[in-house]
Design a protein around this motif. Structure first.
Motif, PDB file in Angstrom:
ATOM      1  N   GLY A  25      69.847  49.663  52.836  1.00  0.00           N
ATOM      2  CA  GLY A  25      69.667  50.070  54.133  1.00  0.00           C
ATOM      3  C   GLY A  25      68.659  51.547  54.241  1.00  0.00           C
ATOM      4  N   ALA A 288      78.434  49.646  53.367  1.00  0.00           N
ATOM      5  CA  ALA A 288      78.077  49.146  54.571  1.00  0.00           C
ATOM      6  C   ALA A 288      78.602  50.009  55.967  1.00  0.00           C
ATOM      7  N   SER A 292      76.081  51.819  58.614  1.00  0.00           N
ATOM      8  CA  SER A 292      75.872  51.741  60.029  1.00  0.00           C
ATOM      9  C   SER A 292      76.297  52.854  60.637  1.00  0.00           C
TER      10      SER A 292
END
Ligand code: NDP
Ligand code: OXD
Length: 313
Positions: A25, A288, A292
């Motif tokens: 990410g 994750a 986010s």
């Protein structure tokens, strides 16, 4: 606009999997080339070296790799940015399994049967129904409440102690110093799931253990600590075991970790030791949601699962 980078600072275990997943990410920095690196926007940490976060000019938030944050706040130079802790079903499930496992093992005479097996002794030990046993949980937060619900479903009576008063379904609740002795006096098996703060450091001492209920038929009270090691005084636990104040203990956490080889807790026949692994932080489940949250925060959303710096948890 390019996303800001993540500083990953983990001491005590291999950060490789965290790094791989975070890199999906954002750019990840293991050690900033400059202590005032302006490209770092977030930090993901476990026991970061003191000072490593203090001069990052664009740090927006710190993410703890665990539910506890004492490992972050131990560094007095941590800047005044939001700290996000782990609140995750996966971690809660692990802790619930651990608590249920250890409560049942003590309740069903696990150590006595293991000792009998070693000597090839065929002897049934007395049983009592779970309804006759009260488990007292110190710390009725995310983890304490989940453990309480699981233990209730098995039939145990469950009491809980927290800082602020508040109802929890099916649990008799006690709060603050005023409620502590009444809570302990009604507890057969004590489960500690408190955070380590200035207010809780050293709370599990001999005087506290003396307050636990010791009823005929149960063979003595039991301590299970899966919160933090410095909540307890290791020597006081040994003393309480040796003079019969405690029947048995399960300890996942210790004043000094790893538990020194010289500690009497390793070899005590009434003690069950696990290596601070009651609930492992699994990057496959935790990275994750962290990424986010970073993206949402960059888009203006508020962060979730924030630590109250004044209370220390
Ligand atoms: P939470 O913040 O959700 O809950 C903390 C609970 O402790 C709350 O009920 C809080 O009271 C209570 N508490 C805090 N300070 C005091 C005080 N001074 N007196 C009485 N009660 C107090 O934390 P979690 O349930 O998510 O986690 C608890 C701890 O478990 C973590 O901080 C960590 O140290 C430990 N842990 C250990 C792991 C392991 O593998 N061994 C894994 C994960 C966590 P109130 O409700 O009033 O705020
Ligand atoms: C935690 C821990 O705080 O693993 O999550 O100890």
């Amino acid at each position: 606009m390019a996303k800001s980078k993540v500083l990953l600072s983990i001491t005590g275990f291999n950060p490789q999997r965290w790094q791989e997943l975070l890199a999906a990410g954002r750019d990840v920095v293991l050690a900033p080339e400059r202590p005032d690196d302006p490209s770092i926007g977030y930090a993901v940490v476990w026991k970061q070296p003191p000072g490593v976060l203090s001069r990052l000019p664009n740090l927006k938030a710190i993410f703890s790799v665990g539910a506890g944050v004492d490992h972050i706040l131990a560094d007095r130079t941590v800047p005044d940015v939001p700290i996000v802790r782990v609140v995750a079903d996966n971690l809660t499930q692990y802790m619930t399994e651990y608590v249920v496992w250890r409560v049942l093992d003590h309740h069903r005479s696990g150590s006595a049967y293991r000792a009998q097996q070693k000597r090839k002794v065929w002897r049934e030990l007395p049983q009592r129904p779970a309804q006759d046993v009260t488990v007292g949980i110190m710390g009725l937060g995310t983890l304490g409440r989940a453990s309480a619900a699981a233990l209730r479903s098995l039939g145990f009576r469950v009491n809980g102690w927290s800082r602020r008063a508040g109802p929890v379904e099916g649990v008799e609740t006690f709060a603050g110093e005023a409620g502590l002795n009444a809570f302990l006096n009604a507890t057969d098996i004590l489960v500690v799931l408190l955070p380590l703060t200035e207010a809780t450091r050293g709370i599990i001492d001999y005087a506290l253990l003396k307050q636990l209920r010791r009823r005929n038929g149960l063979g003595g009270s039991v301590l299970i600590n899966a919160g933090r090691g410095r909540l307890q005084k290791d020597d006081d636990i040994l003393r309480a075991l040796d003079d019969g104040t405690l029947k048995e203990a399960t300890l996942d956490v210790f004043e000094v970790e790893p538990l020194p080889k010289t500690s009497g807790l390793w070899t005590h026949r009434q003690v069950f030791v696990t290596p601070h692994g009651a609930a492992t932080s699994d990057p496959n489940h935790l990275v994750a949601p962290m990424l986010s949250q970073m993206d949402a925060h960059d888009g203006g959303a508020p962060l979730k699962d924030l630590v109250d710096r004044a209370s220390g948890y």
